[in-house]
Design a protein around this motif. Structure first.
Motif, short mmCIF file in Angstrom:
data_model
loop_
_atom_site.label_atom_id
_atom_site.label_comp_id
_atom_site.label_asym_id
_atom_site.label_seq_id
_atom_site.Cartn_x
_atom_site.Cartn_y
_atom_site.Cartn_z
N SER A 22 0.86 -1.28 0.04
CA SER A 22 -0.07 0.09 0.00
C SER A 22 0.71 1.11 0.03
N LEU A 23 1.89 1.26 0.82
CA LEU A 23 2.83 2.53 0.73
C LEU A 23 3.59 2.58 -0.42
N LEU A 24 3.89 1.35 -1.15
CA LEU A 24 4.66 1.68 -2.28
C LEU A 24 3.81 2.03 -3.54
N ILE A 25 2.57 1.87 -3.47
CA ILE A 25 1.73 2.33 -4.33
C ILE A 25 1.45 3.83 -4.31
N GLY A 26 1.42 4.44 -3.09
CA GLY A 26 1.61 5.89 -2.62
C GLY A 26 2.59 6.16 -3.24
N VAL A 27 3.86 5.73 -2.89
CA VAL A 27 5.14 6.41 -3.44
C VAL A 27 5.07 6.53 -5.04
N TYR A 28 4.86 5.35 -5.60
CA TYR A 28 4.71 5.50 -7.05
C TYR A 28 3.90 6.53 -7.72
N HIS A 29 2.75 6.60 -7.36
CA HIS A 29 2.06 7.71 -7.67
C HIS A 29 2.44 9.08 -7.40
N ALA A 30 3.23 9.26 -6.14
CA ALA A 30 3.95 10.46 -5.66
C ALA A 30 4.86 10.96 -6.72
N ILE A 31 5.46 10.05 -7.24
CA ILE A 31 6.72 10.26 -7.99
C ILE A 31 6.19 10.47 -9.49
N ARG A 32 5.31 9.56 -9.98
CA ARG A 32 4.91 9.89 -11.47
C ARG A 32 3.99 11.10 -11.42
N GLY A 33 3.20 11.20 -10.61
CA GLY A 33 1.90 12.20 -10.89
C GLY A 33 2.53 13.66 -10.92
N LYS A 34 1.58 14.47 -11.38
CA LYS A 34 1.99 16.00 -11.53
C LYS A 34 1.53 16.57 -10.28
N GLN A 35 2.37 17.60 -9.97
CA GLN A 35 2.05 18.36 -8.81
C GLN A 35 1.21 19.22 -8.60
N THR A 36 -0.15 18.96 -8.87
CA THR A 36 -1.02 19.78 -8.72
C THR A 36 -2.35 19.35 -8.04
N ASN A 37 -3.06 20.14 -7.75
CA ASN A 37 -4.23 19.76 -7.12
C ASN A 37 -5.20 19.01 -7.95
#
Length: 591
Positions: A22-37
């Protein structure tokens, strides 16, 4: 009497593996995702149908499904399964009546709709405040209830269970955003299903086959599905369960921020509707699995009730007790069960945190110049900080619930009392075109006050349902206990005493109403009172956009309006029918 079983290394690996993934999924999307709301709160509005549907379903089932529903089956039989039937009706209704309204508004939170529809800042602020309180308290319960069960199942303390679950859920929600929440919900839904299926299979093995589960439950009066008694004061009957669930799940799927936020993350209205529709079969499947879990556990303990024997302290410990008593011999299965419980809790907590962050940003901070002038990256990090703060609040409230016994009941009562009036406000906006902000505020506050009075009165009355009979005739001496050795419970073989009836008017006709109907009553009161107040205060002062109300309601009201204008010019009607000269939003606007 045997001592409590403990976890092995494999169990901790299975349990820890789910948390780590579960944590790794969060890390993955934190790295790949755009930094916007937009990315953090709505997944860039590019999510897929199946993950969104599964996530929406998992968000509302929580650990209460895993622990509470089987316990209800065990104690009171299968009648509770009727709650799946309204889903066949209400889910298509929500997809046609509610989802299109919110989707076409291009909003982030459902409470923005109230601002567009009623132009009343007080109404929006009140509804947002109620949601913040309800969701924070519900997250605390979602943390505390499974943590309490796990503290009896494993060597983890209650405090460690609460903190560990909250930290994991908060981290992947804050940094991964809605995408992480949705994909971890998919993982957690799979784990939840696996845990329940494992219990059902073990129960079938215990009694010599799957069909024997039903035979044993039938022999002990637990397969009575339908009771068509028309009695709103009866705890469970077909009508109370059907209409109660109808309004409860309409609130959850139709106007709840967690659900609507997921539907808004999809690229088109068509995909949003499909995701909503898929909630019906998914929820029916999981609720049915939970009910079968309870029947399997009862079939195993039909002649040796662990609650009556004092082997457990509360009925919500039945599922953990079964796992350790009957499944500990299979390496890794206790770990799977703990992962199942934690997954259910995490899905609720992460959904709550993400929706709270969205509402706090969009309904409060986004209009303040300090935050409005920030860059998109700084805005997204502000939203992450909000999620972290709400995670800390959830931990604090969970500890408060664990220390103060009355807080848990109060939190449940508040949540039940205020859900109906909130649904009523949105129903006023969508289905009553002439309703105005004043009517909505008065209707919500009045309905909320009456509902809270009734709910707290019911909790304070001390009335508790009498469960179906159980037996200890087949108990042996060597049995596992989940009761702490420092505070053993005496074995109580006496029957459950009947509750002394209070014949006062309040207790008989108000506090005695089935808890299933609280939502329905609160919603209907809000709609009725809000409509009357709106008529008395001149209806709307402006033209209401057709996109903000249900098309059929809009057309019906326009027809009535034309009829009213045709006859209001006739003195005979105007003199004797004051409603014909009451100003509508069209007449007032023209003036």
């Amino acid at each position: 009497m045997a001592t409590r079983q403990t976890f092995g290394i494999v169990d901790y690996c299975v349990f820890g593996g789910v948390l780590l993934l579960s944590l790794l999924i969060g890390v993955y999307h934190a790295i790949r995702g755009k930094q916007t709301n937009e990315e953090l709160l709505l997944g860039g509005r590019k999510m897929s149908i199946i993950p969104v549907a599964v996530s929406t379903m998992a968000s509302f089932l929580s650990a209460i499904l895993i622990l509470g529903s089987p316990a209800e089956m065990y104690m009171n039989g299968v009648q509770y399964w009727i709650t799946v039937l309204p889903l066949v009706v209400l889910v298509p209704a929500v997809s046609m009546l509610f989802v299109p309204i919110f989707y076409r508004c291009s909003i982030t939170t459902v409470y923005e709709y109230l601002e567009f529809r009623f132009e009343n800042n007080l109404l929006r602020a009140l509804c947002v405040l109620i949601y913040l309180v309800r969701t924070s308290l519900y997250m605390a319960i979602a943390l505390y209830a499974p943590s309490l069960a796990l503290s009896f199942t494993t060597t983890l303390s209650l405090e460690a269970s609460i903190i560990g679950t909250a930290v994991v859920g908060t981290l992947y929600t804050a940094f991964g955003g809605l995408k992480a929440v949705i994909w971890t919900d998919v993982l957690q839904a799979i784990v939840m299903a696996a845990g329940m299926v494992a219990i059902i299979i073990q129960g079938a093995i215990n009694v010599g086959g799957f069909t024997n589960i039903f035979y044993i439950n039938a022999e002990h009066q637990r397969l009575t599905f339908f009771d068509f008694t028309l009695n709103p004061w009866q705890r469970h009957n077909f009508w109370n369960l059907f209409f109660g669930t109808l309004f409860l799940w309409t609130t959850a799927l139709g106007v709840n921020q967690s659900a609507i936020q997921r539907f808004l993350s999809l690229p088109t209205l068509r995909t949003a509707r499909i995701a909503c529709l898929l909630n019906a079969p998914a929820t029916i499947l999981y609720k049915t699995l939970a009910c079968l879990t309870g029947l399997a556990i009862f079939a195993t303990y039909a002649d040796c009730d662990p609650l009556k024997m004092g082997l457990i302290e509360k009925k919500d410990q039945l599922v953990p007790y079964f796992v350790l008593d009957q499944m500990a011999y299979i390496t890794g299965l206790p770990g799977l069960f703990v992962a199942c419980i934690m997954s259910a809790a995490l899905s609720t907590i992460s959904s709550g945190l993400n929706s709270l962050a969205a509402i706090t940003w969009q309904d409060f901070l986004s209009n303040i110049s300090l935050f409005k002038d920030m860059s998109e990256v700084r805005q997204s990090w502000t939203t992450r900080l909000i999620s972290l703060l709400y995670g800390c609040l959830a931990i604090g409230l969970a500890f408060m619930v664990s220390q103060l016994g009355g807080v848990l009941q109060a939190a449940l009562a508040i949540n039940g009392a205020l859900s109906g009036p909130i649904l009523g406000v949105f129903c006023l906006g969508i289905f009553v075109p002439f309703s105005n902000g004043k009517g909505a505020v008065v209707g919500m506050l009045t309905a909320g006050a009456i509902s809270t009075w009734v709910v707290f009165g019911a909790y304070g009355s001390g009335k508790r349902p009498e469960p179906l009979p159980t037996s200890i005739a087949g108990c042996t001496g060597n049995m596992t206990s989940l009761v702490s050795s420092t505070t053993p419970l005496p074995i109580d073989t006496s029957p459950v005493p009947a509750v002394e009836e209070d014949e006062s008017f309040l207790h008989q006709y108000f506090y005695g109403i089935s808890y299933q109907l609280y939502n329905m009553i609160g919603c209907l009161m809000c709609v009725i009172i809000g409509s009357i107040v709106s008529l008395l205060t001149g209806c709307n002062r402006r033209e209401v956009s057709e996109s903000l109300v249900n098309p059929l309601a809009y057309k019906l009201f326009n027809w009535i309006n034309r009829f009213k204008r045709d006859y209001s010019s006739d003195p005979r009607y105007a003199a004797h029918n004051p409603i014909f000269i009451m100003p509508t939003y069209r007449q007032t606007e023209a003036n």
